[in-house]
Motif scaffolding. Sequence first.
Motif, PDB file in Angstrom:
ATOM      1  N   THR A 101      86.893  81.130  32.140  1.00 49.23           N
ATOM      2  CA  THR A 101      87.794  81.347  33.274  1.00 49.23           C
ATOM      3  C   THR A 101      88.671  82.570  33.052  1.00 49.23           C
ATOM      4  N   LEU A 102      89.126  82.775  31.825  1.00 50.47           N
ATOM      5  CA  LEU A 102      89.889  83.985  31.510  1.00 50.47           C
ATOM      6  C   LEU A 102      89.048  85.234  31.761  1.00 50.47           C
ATOM      7  N   PHE A 103      87.787  85.170  31.327  1.00 52.99           N
ATOM      8  CA  PHE A 103      86.891  86.312  31.539  1.00 52.99           C
ATOM      9  C   PHE A 103      86.701  86.576  33.024  1.00 52.99           C
ATOM     10  N   GLY A 186      82.274  85.332  46.520  1.00 54.21           N
ATOM     11  CA  GLY A 186      82.860  84.942  47.797  1.00 54.21           C
ATOM     12  C   GLY A 186      84.336  84.619  47.697  1.00 54.21           C
ATOM     13  N   SER A 187      84.728  83.844  46.690  1.00 49.02           N
ATOM     14  CA  SER A 187      86.137  83.448  46.570  1.00 49.02           C
ATOM     15  C   SER A 187      87.030  84.632  46.237  1.00 49.02           C
ATOM     16  N   SER A 188      86.551  85.531  45.382  1.00 55.04           N
ATOM     17  CA  SER A 188      87.376  86.689  45.023  1.00 55.04           C
ATOM     18  C   SER A 188      87.598  87.590  46.238  1.00 55.04           C
ATOM     19  N   ASN A 189      86.548  87.833  47.014  1.00 56.16           N
ATOM     20  CA  ASN A 189      86.686  88.683  48.198  1.00 56.16           C
ATOM     21  C   ASN A 189      87.455  87.992  49.314  1.00 56.16           C
ATOM     22  N   ALA A 190      87.350  86.675  49.397  1.00 54.81           N
ATOM     23  CA  ALA A 190      88.069  85.932  50.438  1.00 54.81           C
ATOM     24  C   ALA A 190      89.580  86.010  50.215  1.00 54.81           C
ATOM     25  N   ALA A 276      89.189  83.383  39.454  1.00 53.53           N
ATOM     26  CA  ALA A 276      89.624  82.275  38.591  1.00 53.53           C
ATOM     27  C   ALA A 276      89.510  80.942  39.321  1.00 53.53           C
ATOM     28  N   LEU A 277      89.947  80.903  40.587  1.00 54.90           N
ATOM     29  CA  LEU A 277      89.832  79.665  41.374  1.00 54.90           C
ATOM     30  C   LEU A 277      88.368  79.260  41.520  1.00 54.90           C
ATOM     31  N   GLY A 278      87.519  80.233  41.825  1.00 53.11           N
ATOM     32  CA  GLY A 278      86.090  79.949  41.976  1.00 53.11           C
ATOM     33  C   GLY A 278      85.468  79.430  40.694  1.00 53.11           C
ATOM     34  N   ALA A 279      85.834  80.039  39.564  1.00 48.35           N
ATOM     35  CA  ALA A 279      85.274  79.619  38.274  1.00 48.35           C
ATOM     36  C   ALA A 279      85.669  78.183  37.946  1.00 48.35           C
ATOM     37  N   ILE A 283      83.139  74.941  37.435  1.00 44.79           N
ATOM     38  CA  ILE A 283      83.089  74.194  36.178  1.00 44.79           C
ATOM     39  C   ILE A 283      83.263  72.699  36.413  1.00 44.79           C
ATOM     40  N   ILE A 284      84.154  72.323  37.323  1.00 41.59           N
ATOM     41  CA  ILE A 284      84.401  70.897  37.566  1.00 41.59           C
ATOM     42  C   ILE A 284      83.484  70.336  38.657  1.00 41.59           C
TER      43      ILE A 284
END
Length: 360
Positions: A101-103, A186-190, A276-279, A283-284
């Motif tokens: 997630t940090l990456f 998608g989440s990063s661009n959104a 980070a939110l997308g990652a 994961i979960i």
Amino acid sequence: MLFYLAHYFIHYFHALRVFDYITFRAIISTLTAFFIAILYSPIFIRHLKFYQIGQEIRNDGPLSHLQKKGTPTMGGTLILISVAVSVLLCSDLSNIYIWITLFAMLSFGAIGYIDDILKVKRHNSRGLKARWKYFWQSVFALIIAWILYHAASTPASTQLFLPFFKNIQINLGYFFIVIVYFVLVGSSNAVNLTDGLDGLAILPTVLIAGALGIFTYVTGHFYFSKYLEIPNIPGAGELAVFCGAMVGSGFGFLWFNAYPAQVFMGDVGSLGLGAALGAIAIIIRQEIVFIIMSGIFVIETLSVILQVASFKLTGKRIFKMAPIHHHFELKGWPEPKIIVRFWVITFILVLIGLATLKLR
């Protein structure tokens, strides 16, 4: 770091056992990130002003935005720093999900950083060319997808779960990599598209991060996940510390980003936080719930896609301007009203997302 120091001295100070609890470290992480953001933001803003790192405004945008020209930008750099520092201090650094997630956050944030720097140097709102931005987003997304696929410790780690049909698990196989790619990009661009008004993107990010923090904790807990009938991902609970850091840094930044904004987060913040939110959602195994909670981000993105498609196919525009928050501005809505209403919608969507924890 504090986690390991506490274990080193635990034989001398038994009270340090509290660091074994994820909930305690999540709270410490939240407070640490908040105080880093709120204490260092004034210094950071002064440096941005000194080096004339100001916002460039689109020529075709709402006229009310012209007064924002020159407002310090790239404040997201401090958000990412405060999150990273808090996570490194408070989390168990042997946990692979923390590093993934940090990456995700820092790699996508680096793309945004370059984009912002180019805008400042060229004195226009066009930074990194779209094809290069998507190229590097794709590279980092595929790297993360490949790592997650091979790091999967249980079958649940690569299955698709439907929140309203908890008995259905779809084995994705290599298609898991495709899902990861689209969620991350998608989440990063959104989030990036939503970040167009003062505070519009940061509070929804905070609300969603807080909700994901609850999901991470119960997902990593064997008995809670079994009771709630959600996938159990060993080690995922540690991401609650990461979510706490995002909540704390987001609130600290909002103090200065609220209308009228003293600083903007820039692409460095929006791309990094979105990734980070997308990652975490990936994961979960809660991608669908994440899409529900991110409804505002989804609507903003769809408004751009529909606008572009409509104009290319018919020569006509659906909205006065896209993303959709600009449409409401041009209709005469005051900026604070748009911002608060979008916040309210996100709050309701986050509650709906949390409700899926026990819905069958």
